[in-house]
Design a protein around this motif. Sequence first.
Motif, short mmCIF file in Angstrom:
data_model
loop_
_atom_site.label_atom_id
_atom_site.label_comp_id
_atom_site.label_asym_id
_atom_site.label_seq_id
_atom_site.Cartn_x
_atom_site.Cartn_y
_atom_site.Cartn_z
N LEU A 179 11.42 -38.94 18.39
CA LEU A 179 10.44 -38.14 17.66
C LEU A 179 10.95 -36.72 17.49
O LEU A 179 11.56 -36.15 18.39
CB LEU A 179 9.11 -38.08 18.42
CG LEU A 179 8.42 -39.39 18.70
CD1 LEU A 179 7.22 -39.15 19.60
CD2 LEU A 179 8.00 -40.05 17.41
N SER A 180 10.68 -36.15 16.34
CA SER A 180 10.94 -34.73 16.15
C SER A 180 9.68 -33.98 16.58
O SER A 180 8.65 -34.60 16.84
CB SER A 180 11.26 -34.44 14.68
OG SER A 180 10.10 -34.59 13.89
N THR A 236 11.46 -38.64 23.01
CA THR A 236 11.56 -40.05 22.69
C THR A 236 10.49 -40.84 23.44
O THR A 236 10.28 -40.62 24.63
CB THR A 236 12.95 -40.59 23.06
OG1 THR A 236 13.94 -39.83 22.35
CG2 THR A 236 13.11 -42.04 22.70
N THR A 261 16.00 -35.00 21.52
CA THR A 261 14.78 -35.28 20.80
C THR A 261 13.80 -35.96 21.73
O THR A 261 14.18 -36.90 22.43
CB THR A 261 15.08 -36.22 19.61
OG1 THR A 261 16.04 -35.61 18.76
CG2 THR A 261 13.83 -36.52 18.81
N GLY A 291 6.53 -35.06 15.06
CA GLY A 291 6.09 -36.43 15.25
C GLY A 291 6.73 -37.40 14.28
O GLY A 291 6.38 -38.56 14.23
N ASP A 292 7.69 -36.93 13.49
CA ASP A 292 8.41 -37.80 12.56
C ASP A 292 9.67 -38.31 13.25
O ASP A 292 10.08 -37.79 14.28
CB ASP A 292 8.79 -37.03 11.30
CG ASP A 292 7.57 -36.59 10.52
OD1 ASP A 292 7.63 -35.52 9.92
OD2 ASP A 292 6.57 -37.32 10.53
N PRO A 293 10.32 -39.32 12.65
CA PRO A 293 11.58 -39.77 13.25
C PRO A 293 12.53 -38.58 13.45
O PRO A 293 12.44 -37.57 12.76
CB PRO A 293 12.12 -40.75 12.21
CG PRO A 293 10.88 -41.29 11.57
CD PRO A 293 9.92 -40.11 11.52
#
Length: 117
Positions: free
Chosen positions: A91-92, A107, A105, A95-97
């Motif tokens: 997750l960034s 995770t 990051t 909250g995006d990939p």
Amino acid sequence: FFRYGIPVLFQALMTPELCSVALRLRQDVREILSYGARVAGSGSWGHQRTRHFLTKRVRQCEGWRTDLDSSSQPTVLGERTFHNIVCTLPLSPEGDPAAPGRLSTPTVVFGAHYDSK
């Protein structure tokens, strides 16, 4: 609190989307049970098929990755190979990939037993 024998809270949660997920989960459990015994380290068809099914299902979810962590261990039946499916979702901060180029990051790691020793 209860209406028609079902707690009101559950009625509020029973959206079409959630009902669809619950139905899919029930179908998946029935599918896995149809494979038969899943004794860890047995190498049985049921065990292999369940591992393949779960890995495939997780990979269908956007952003999730799967890795197989295998190890051999002594048992009363001799040396056996055991497998763990490790599912991760990087997750960034938004909250995006995971954003490209990030060194670390946050995770989500998901795991569960699908067999027994």
